[in-house]
Write a protein that holds these residues in place. Structure first.
Motif, PDB file in Angstrom:
ATOM      1  N   GLY A 273       0.810  -1.216   0.000  1.00 27.96           N
ATOM      2  CA  GLY A 273       0.000   0.000   0.000  1.00 27.96           C
ATOM      3  C   GLY A 273       0.841   1.262   0.000  1.00 27.96           C
ATOM      4  N   VAL A 274       1.925   1.241   0.747  1.00 21.68           N
ATOM      5  CA  VAL A 274       2.828   2.389   0.811  1.00 21.68           C
ATOM      6  C   VAL A 274       3.524   2.571  -0.538  1.00 21.68           C
ATOM      7  CG1 VAL A 274       4.921   3.297   1.907  1.00 21.68           C
ATOM      8  CG2 VAL A 274       3.158   2.198   3.298  1.00 21.68           C
ATOM      9  N   ARG A 275       3.985   1.464  -1.140  1.00 20.16           N
ATOM     10  CA  ARG A 275       4.634   1.553  -2.457  1.00 20.16           C
ATOM     11  C   ARG A 275       3.691   2.151  -3.491  1.00 20.16           C
ATOM     12  NH1 ARG A 275       6.434  -3.728  -1.546  1.00 20.16           N
ATOM     13  NH2 ARG A 275       5.073  -4.500  -3.190  1.00 20.16           N
ATOM     14  N   LYS A 276       2.431   1.740  -3.459  1.00 11.60           N
ATOM     15  CA  LYS A 276       1.463   2.291  -4.422  1.00 11.60           C
ATOM     16  C   LYS A 276       1.283   3.787  -4.205  1.00 11.60           C
ATOM     17  CE  LYS A 276      -1.197  -1.835  -5.444  1.00 11.60           C
ATOM     18  NZ  LYS A 276      -2.521  -2.461  -5.416  1.00 11.60           N
ATOM     19  N   LEU A 277       1.220   4.218  -2.952  1.00 12.46           N
ATOM     20  CA  LEU A 277       1.081   5.647  -2.672  1.00 12.46           C
ATOM     21  C   LEU A 277       2.336   6.422  -3.073  1.00 12.46           C
ATOM     22  CD1 LEU A 277      -0.665   5.440   0.810  1.00 12.46           C
ATOM     23  CD2 LEU A 277      -1.670   6.351  -1.304  1.00 12.46           C
ATOM     24  N   MET A 278       3.511   5.800  -2.913  1.00 11.43           N
ATOM     25  CA  MET A 278       4.763   6.457  -3.291  1.00 11.43           C
ATOM     26  C   MET A 278       4.872   6.645  -4.802  1.00 11.43           C
ATOM     27  SD  MET A 278       7.605   4.546  -0.919  1.00 11.43           S
ATOM     28  CE  MET A 278       8.979   5.290  -1.804  1.00 11.43           C
ATOM     29  N   ASN A 279       4.214   5.805  -5.566  1.00  8.40           N
ATOM     30  CA  ASN A 279       4.313   5.840  -7.025  1.00  8.40           C
ATOM     31  C   ASN A 279       3.001   6.301  -7.638  1.00  8.40           C
ATOM     32  OD1 ASN A 279       7.065   4.888  -7.493  1.00  8.40           O
ATOM     33  ND2 ASN A 279       6.351   3.079  -6.416  1.00  8.40           N
ATOM     34  N   ASP A 280       2.547   7.454  -7.189  1.00 12.26           N
ATOM     35  CA  ASP A 280       1.301   8.022  -7.699  1.00 12.26           C
ATOM     36  C   ASP A 280       1.512   8.635  -9.084  1.00 12.26           C
ATOM     37  OD1 ASP A 280       2.776  10.267  -7.115  1.00 12.26           O
ATOM     38  OD2 ASP A 280       1.371  11.102  -5.671  1.00 12.26           O
ATOM     39  N   ASP A 281       0.472   9.259  -9.611  1.00  5.68           N
ATOM     40  CA  ASP A 281       0.543   9.834 -10.963  1.00  5.68           C
ATOM     41  C   ASP A 281       1.632  10.897 -11.086  1.00  5.68           C
ATOM     42  OD1 ASP A 281      -1.502   8.211 -11.838  1.00  5.68           O
ATOM     43  OD2 ASP A 281      -3.072   9.729 -11.537  1.00  5.68           O
ATOM     44  N   VAL A 282       1.787  11.723 -10.057  1.00 10.72           N
ATOM     45  CA  VAL A 282       2.804  12.781 -10.101  1.00 10.72           C
ATOM     46  C   VAL A 282       4.194  12.157 -10.163  1.00 10.72           C
ATOM     47  CG1 VAL A 282       3.850  14.695  -8.808  1.00 10.72           C
ATOM     48  CG2 VAL A 282       1.356  14.467  -8.912  1.00 10.72           C
ATOM     49  N   THR A 283       4.441  11.142  -9.353  1.00 11.69           N
ATOM     50  CA  THR A 283       5.744  10.482  -9.342  1.00 11.69           C
ATOM     51  C   THR A 283       6.009   9.787 -10.674  1.00 11.69           C
ATOM     52  OG1 THR A 283       5.729  10.205  -6.957  1.00 11.69           O
ATOM     53  CG2 THR A 283       7.141   8.714  -8.200  1.00 11.69           C
ATOM     54  N   ARG A 284       5.003   9.124 -11.222  1.00  8.75           N
ATOM     55  CA  ARG A 284       5.198   8.470 -12.524  1.00  8.75           C
ATOM     56  C   ARG A 284       5.505   9.496 -13.606  1.00  8.75           C
ATOM     57  NH1 ARG A 284       1.107   5.171 -10.504  1.00  8.75           N
ATOM     58  NH2 ARG A 284      -0.512   6.238 -11.699  1.00  8.75           N
ATOM     59  N   ASP A 285       4.826  10.649 -13.572  1.00 13.01           N
ATOM     60  CA  ASP A 285       5.122  11.712 -14.538  1.00 13.01           C
ATOM     61  C   ASP A 285       6.537  12.249 -14.327  1.00 13.01           C
ATOM     62  OD1 ASP A 285       4.346  13.634 -16.621  1.00 13.01           O
ATOM     63  OD2 ASP A 285       4.479  15.107 -14.992  1.00 13.01           O
ATOM     64  N   ASN A 286       6.925  12.446 -13.063  1.00 14.49           N
ATOM     65  CA  ASN A 286       8.283  12.917 -12.763  1.00 14.49           C
ATOM     66  C   ASN A 286       9.322  11.916 -13.267  1.00 14.49           C
ATOM     67  OD1 ASN A 286       7.302  15.209 -11.539  1.00 14.49           O
ATOM     68  ND2 ASN A 286       7.510  14.415  -9.457  1.00 14.49           N
ATOM     69  N   ARG A 287       9.020  10.636 -13.107  1.00 17.41           N
ATOM     70  CA  ARG A 287       9.952   9.606 -13.566  1.00 17.41           C
ATOM     71  C   ARG A 287      10.098   9.659 -15.086  1.00 17.41           C
ATOM     72  NH1 ARG A 287       7.621   5.437 -11.418  1.00 17.41           N
ATOM     73  NH2 ARG A 287       8.742   5.700  -9.478  1.00 17.41           N
ATOM     74  N   GLN A 288       8.999   9.790 -15.799  1.00 15.85           N
ATOM     75  CA  GLN A 288       9.063   9.855 -17.263  1.00 15.85           C
ATOM     76  C   GLN A 288       9.846  11.080 -17.720  1.00 15.85           C
ATOM     77  OE1 GLN A 288       8.151   6.530 -17.730  1.00 15.85           O
ATOM     78  NE2 GLN A 288       7.838   7.459 -19.698  1.00 15.85           N
ATOM     79  N   ARG A 289       9.605  12.208 -17.074  1.00 13.46           N
ATOM     80  CA  ARG A 289      10.327  13.425 -17.439  1.00 13.46           C
ATOM     81  C   ARG A 289      11.818  13.288 -17.154  1.00 13.46           C
ATOM     82  NH1 ARG A 289       7.064  17.895 -14.416  1.00 13.46           N
ATOM     83  NH2 ARG A 289       8.645  19.259 -15.301  1.00 13.46           N
ATOM     84  N   SER A 290      12.158  12.655 -16.033  1.00 10.66           N
ATOM     85  CA  SER A 290      13.573  12.500 -15.697  1.00 10.66           C
ATOM     86  C   SER A 290      14.259  11.510 -16.626  1.00 10.66           C
ATOM     87  CB  SER A 290      13.740  12.073 -14.234  1.00 10.66           C
ATOM     88  OG  SER A 290      13.232  10.775 -14.015  1.00 10.66           O
ATOM     89  N   LEU A 291      13.557  10.464 -17.065  1.00  7.03           N
ATOM     90  CA  LEU A 291      14.141   9.539 -18.031  1.00  7.03           C
ATOM     91  C   LEU A 291      14.422  10.246 -19.354  1.00  7.03           C
ATOM     92  CD1 LEU A 291      12.023   6.338 -17.292  1.00  7.03           C
ATOM     93  CD2 LEU A 291      14.479   6.660 -16.858  1.00  7.03           C
TER      94      LEU A 291
END
Length: 145
Positions: free
Chosen positions: A70-88
Motif C-alpha cells: 500500500g505504501v509503495r502504491k502511494l509512493m508511485n502516484d501519478d505525479v511520481t510516474r510523470d516525474n519519472r518519465q520526465r527524468s528519463l
C-alpha cells in the motif's frame, strides 16, 4: 490508511534525497576509475555495472521495495510516474549530448570504447536521477504549501 499515507510521504521524501546523493556519488566514482587491467580494476568495473543497473531499476521501478504494498502504491502516484518519465527523458538527452561531446573530444584525445561508454552511461543515469529527485522534492514542497 493515514499511517500508509504518512509512511509513503516520508519514504518519498527520503527517496528524493537519496537519488540526488546517489547521482553525485555515481559521477564522482567515474573520476576514480581507470581502464587498466589489474584484478582490482575488474572488481571495480563489476561493482560499477551492478550499481548502475541498480540505479536504473530504482529509477524505472520507483524503489521502496521494503515498504508495504500500500505504501509503495502511494509512493508511485501519478505525479511520481510523470516525474519519472520526465527524468528519463532528461537522462536520455544528457546521454546523447555526452555521446556527441565524447565523439568530438575523441578526435583530439582518443578514448577507449569502454571509457567513452562509462562516461555516457554515468552522466545519463546521474542526470535522470538528479532530475527525478529535484522534481520529487519540488512536488513535496508544493504539497506543503
Amino acid at each position: 490508511m493515514t499511517c500508509d499515507i504518512d509512511m509513503a510521504e516520508r519514504a518519498g521524501r527520503r527517496r528524493a534525497r537519496i537519488v540526488i546523493a546517489s547521482a553525485a556519488v555515481f559521477v564522482a566514482t567515474l573520476a576514480a576509475s581507470t581502464s587498466e587491467q589489474r584484478l582490482v580494476d575488474h572488481v571495480r568495473m563489476i561493482g560499477w555495472v551492478a550499481w548502475g543497473a541498480m540505479l536504473l531499476i530504482v529509477l524505472a521501478g520507483g524503489g521502496g521495495w521494503f515498504q508495504p504494498l500500500g505504501v509503495r502504491k502511494l509512493m508511485n502516484d501519478d505525479v511520481t510516474r510523470d516525474n519519472r518519465q520526465r527524468s528519463l527523458a532528461v537522462g536520455f538527452w544528457v546521454a546523447m549530448g555526452t555521446a556527441a561531446l565524447t565523439f568530438v573530444v575523441d578526435r583530439y584525445k582518443p578514448f577507449q570504447g569502454q571509457d567513452a561508454s562509462r562516461i555516457i552511461i554515468t552522466f545519463g543515469i546521474a542526470a535522470a536521477l538528479f532530475w527525478f529527485g529535484k522534481l520529487e522534492r519540488s512536488a513535496y514542497r508544493h504539497q506543503d504549501q
